[in-house]
Design an enzyme around this catalytic site. Structure first.
Site, PDB file in Angstrom:
ATOM      1  N   ARG A 174      43.349  60.643 -61.218  1.00 23.31           N
ATOM      2  CA  ARG A 174      44.159  60.701 -62.444  1.00 23.31           C
ATOM      3  C   ARG A 174      45.296  61.722 -62.365  1.00 23.31           C
ATOM      4  NH1 ARG A 174      38.827  60.304 -64.725  1.00 23.31           N
ATOM      5  NH2 ARG A 174      38.452  58.194 -65.516  1.00 23.31           N
ATOM      6  N   LYS A 192      60.166  58.489 -61.706  1.00 24.18           N
ATOM      7  CA  LYS A 192      59.790  57.077 -61.681  1.00 24.18           C
ATOM      8  C   LYS A 192      59.065  56.800 -60.371  1.00 24.18           C
ATOM      9  CE  LYS A 192      63.151  54.532 -64.470  1.00 24.18           C
ATOM     10  NZ  LYS A 192      64.181  53.474 -64.395  1.00 24.18           N
ATOM     11  N   GLU A 196      74.524  54.288 -55.249  1.00 18.35           N
ATOM     12  CA  GLU A 196      73.930  55.049 -56.348  1.00 18.35           C
ATOM     13  C   GLU A 196      74.811  56.222 -56.757  1.00 18.35           C
ATOM     14  OE1 GLU A 196      71.554  54.152 -58.159  1.00 18.35           O
ATOM     15  OE2 GLU A 196      70.077  52.982 -57.056  1.00 18.35           O
ATOM     16  N   LYS A 249      72.026  62.916 -63.406  1.00 16.65           N
ATOM     17  CA  LYS A 249      70.695  62.348 -63.620  1.00 16.65           C
ATOM     18  C   LYS A 249      69.795  63.332 -64.361  1.00 16.65           C
ATOM     19  CE  LYS A 249      67.117  59.447 -61.808  1.00 16.65           C
ATOM     20  NZ  LYS A 249      66.658  58.550 -60.731  1.00 16.65           N
ATOM     21  N   GLU A 252      62.623  56.526 -70.425  1.00 17.62           N
ATOM     22  CA  GLU A 252      63.525  55.386 -70.532  1.00 17.62           C
ATOM     23  C   GLU A 252      63.334  54.600 -71.825  1.00 17.62           C
ATOM     24  OE1 GLU A 252      64.980  53.413 -66.781  1.00 17.62           O
ATOM     25  OE2 GLU A 252      63.983  51.719 -67.718  1.00 17.62           O
ATOM     26  N   ARG A 273      68.199  56.721 -70.878  1.00 16.88           N
ATOM     27  CA  ARG A 273      67.969  56.665 -69.435  1.00 16.88           C
ATOM     28  C   ARG A 273      68.257  55.294 -68.836  1.00 16.88           C
ATOM     29  NH1 ARG A 273      62.934  59.257 -65.909  1.00 16.88           N
ATOM     30  NH2 ARG A 273      63.647  58.453 -63.907  1.00 16.88           N
ATOM     31  N   ASN A 283      70.525  52.384 -64.817  1.00 19.68           N
ATOM     32  CA  ASN A 283      70.281  51.092 -64.177  1.00 19.68           C
ATOM     33  C   ASN A 283      71.526  50.209 -64.135  1.00 19.68           C
ATOM     34  OD1 ASN A 283      67.419  51.321 -63.577  1.00 19.68           O
ATOM     35  ND2 ASN A 283      67.119  51.304 -65.783  1.00 19.68           N
ATOM     36  N   HIS A 310      71.634  47.302 -61.766  1.00 20.48           N
ATOM     37  CA  HIS A 310      70.296  47.082 -61.230  1.00 20.48           C
ATOM     38  C   HIS A 310      69.665  45.761 -61.674  1.00 20.48           C
ATOM     39  CE1 HIS A 310      70.823  51.215 -60.097  1.00 20.48           C
ATOM     40  NE2 HIS A 310      69.616  51.325 -59.607  1.00 20.48           N
ATOM     41  N   HIS A 366      68.314  43.898 -58.650  1.00 19.40           N
ATOM     42  CA  HIS A 366      66.887  43.635 -58.445  1.00 19.40           C
ATOM     43  C   HIS A 366      66.626  42.138 -58.275  1.00 19.40           C
ATOM     44  CE1 HIS A 366      65.323  47.657 -60.347  1.00 19.40           C
ATOM     45  NE2 HIS A 366      65.902  47.819 -59.167  1.00 19.40           N
ATOM     46  N   HIS A 383      68.205  48.147 -51.156  1.00 22.16           N
ATOM     47  CA  HIS A 383      68.325  48.369 -52.595  1.00 22.16           C
ATOM     48  C   HIS A 383      69.761  48.722 -52.979  1.00 22.16           C
ATOM     49  CE1 HIS A 383      67.497  49.658 -56.661  1.00 22.16           C
ATOM     50  NE2 HIS A 383      67.923  50.879 -56.383  1.00 22.16           N
TER      51      HIS A 383
END
Length: 376
Positions: free
Chosen positions: A134, A156, A198, A240, A250, A254, A258, A261, A265, A278
């Site tokens: 955990r 993330k 990026e 960032k 997000e 936030r 993206n 993206h 993606h 990517h």
């Protein structure tokens, strides 16, 4: 909202620190040359019986033993899991290898994980740290430009699923990010260009002055000039950090990170993980997102041309691959930003300012057609 102005105190002769302010989960990003071999880089991290370095087959021969030497001063045992390289290995199987090693060695809750590699290693290691017992501590040691300016920062963590990229994961912050610019010396040119995507995104969404700087210094960045890289990494991390500090999970702001993206993606998933990097998907995705912004009446057509020229100069694709429009829409509907089945895109609402918008499927189809690869 406008990103804060850059801090002018950075010098390439000494490392700089960009803080991520998240209360009791705050941490620092260290940026500089020679950080991997400096004992001070690793000072103040938790001591424990053992540490585990997760890396890949390309990075391990270059940097694994150097990191082990530094960490051996703090841990009685430093192990490593070396995974295959590539986006296609950001998977349950790779995650299980890390967890299996931790269990086999009876790693306890104080064991510290170190992610030595690019975005795949960073995301996967962070997710392993989030779920083992955990939650155990971990440190990001990004060795690609893309990871240094984006994926290692902000907490993330995830693995991919055949139906969607990064759809299985958790928000889980590292203890520290160590961005040693010297590791970029061994980065393949294609990976360097992927990282530039990026960097470029931060200009339109938050700081047009930075976009101007990127245009003026792109040749120096591609030539791996350390001073140019230092500024680009630092400014990217500052923006960032500013965004993540306001919206860690997000729920709103936030999402602007993206930009490009949603399209990107879809390209990565549709072609099969690893076919495009990517950053290549994001670069092409920014062209499509800019076109969508223009068709929504938010930016002039000249902005689309400007982005296309810059992204192409960075060595990135600007033509979308041929896929049936139904497949594009299917893939883009499997996106964490979507609401009630509506595809939500990050668009440029004004130069240096981004937001979220929906768009009719017909308009999205026109955007893709306008920038698709020609029929063979």
């Amino acid at each position: 909202m406008t990103a804060p102005l850059p801090d002018a105190t950075f010098t390439s002769a000494s490392p700089t620190v960009v803080p991520i302010d998240l209360g009791d989960r705050s941490y620092d990003i260290l940026i500089g040359s020679g950080l991997l071999d400096q004992a001070s880089t690793w000072a103040g991290l938790p001591r424990a019986k053992g540490a585990l370095i997760v890396t890949n087959e390309l990075v391990a021969p270059l940097y694994l033993e150097r990191l082990k030497r530094q960490l051996s001063a703090q841990y009685a045992r430093v192990d490593a899991v070396v995974l295959p390289d590539g986006e296609q290995h950001k998977s349950w199987e790779s995650l299980d290898r890390v967890i299996d090693h931790l269990l086999a060695e009876a790693a306890d809750r104080k064991t510290v994980l170190y992610a030595l590699g690019g975005g795949v290693i960073g995301d996967l290691t962070g997710f392993a740290a989030a779920i083992y017992m955990r939650g155990v501590p971990f440190v990001q040691v990004p060795t690609t430009l893309l990871a240094q300016v984006d994926s290692s920062v902000g907490g993330k963590t995830a693995i991919n699923h055949p139906r969607g990229k990064n759809m299985v994961g958790a928000f889980y912050q590292p203890l520290r990010v160590v961005a040693d610019l010297d590791t970029l010396d061994t980065l393949p040119d294609r990976e360097l260009s992927a990282g530039l995507a990026e960097i470029i995104k931060y200009g339109p969404i938050a700081d047009m002055g930075f976009l101007d700087w990127i245009e003026a210094n792109l040749d120096a960045l591609r030539a791996r000039d350390k001073s140019a890289l230092a500024h680009a990494v630092k400014r990217s991390c500052e923006i960032k950090a500013w965004v993540v500090g306001q919206d860690e999970r997000e729920s709103g702001l936030r999402a602007i990170l993206n930009f490009g993206h949603t399209f990107g993606h879809a390209i990565e998933t549709g072609l099969g993980y690893g076919a495009w990097l990517h950053g290549e998907g994001v670069g092409c995705g920014m062209v499509l997102a800019s076109e969508l912004s223009a068709r929504l009446g938010l930016v002039p057509a000249s902005f689309v041309e400007r982005m296309m020229r810059l992204i192409e100069r960075a060595g990135l694709p600007v033509k979308a691959p041929r896929m049936p429009i139904a497949r594009w829409l299917e893939l883009m509907r499997v996106d964490k930003k979507n609401e009630g089945g509506e595809i939500r895109f990050v668009v440029i609402e004004g130069l240096g300012r981004a937001g979220m918008r929906g768009a009719p499927d017909a308009m999205v189809a026109e955007v893709i057609a306008a920038h698709a690869e020609p029929q063979p």
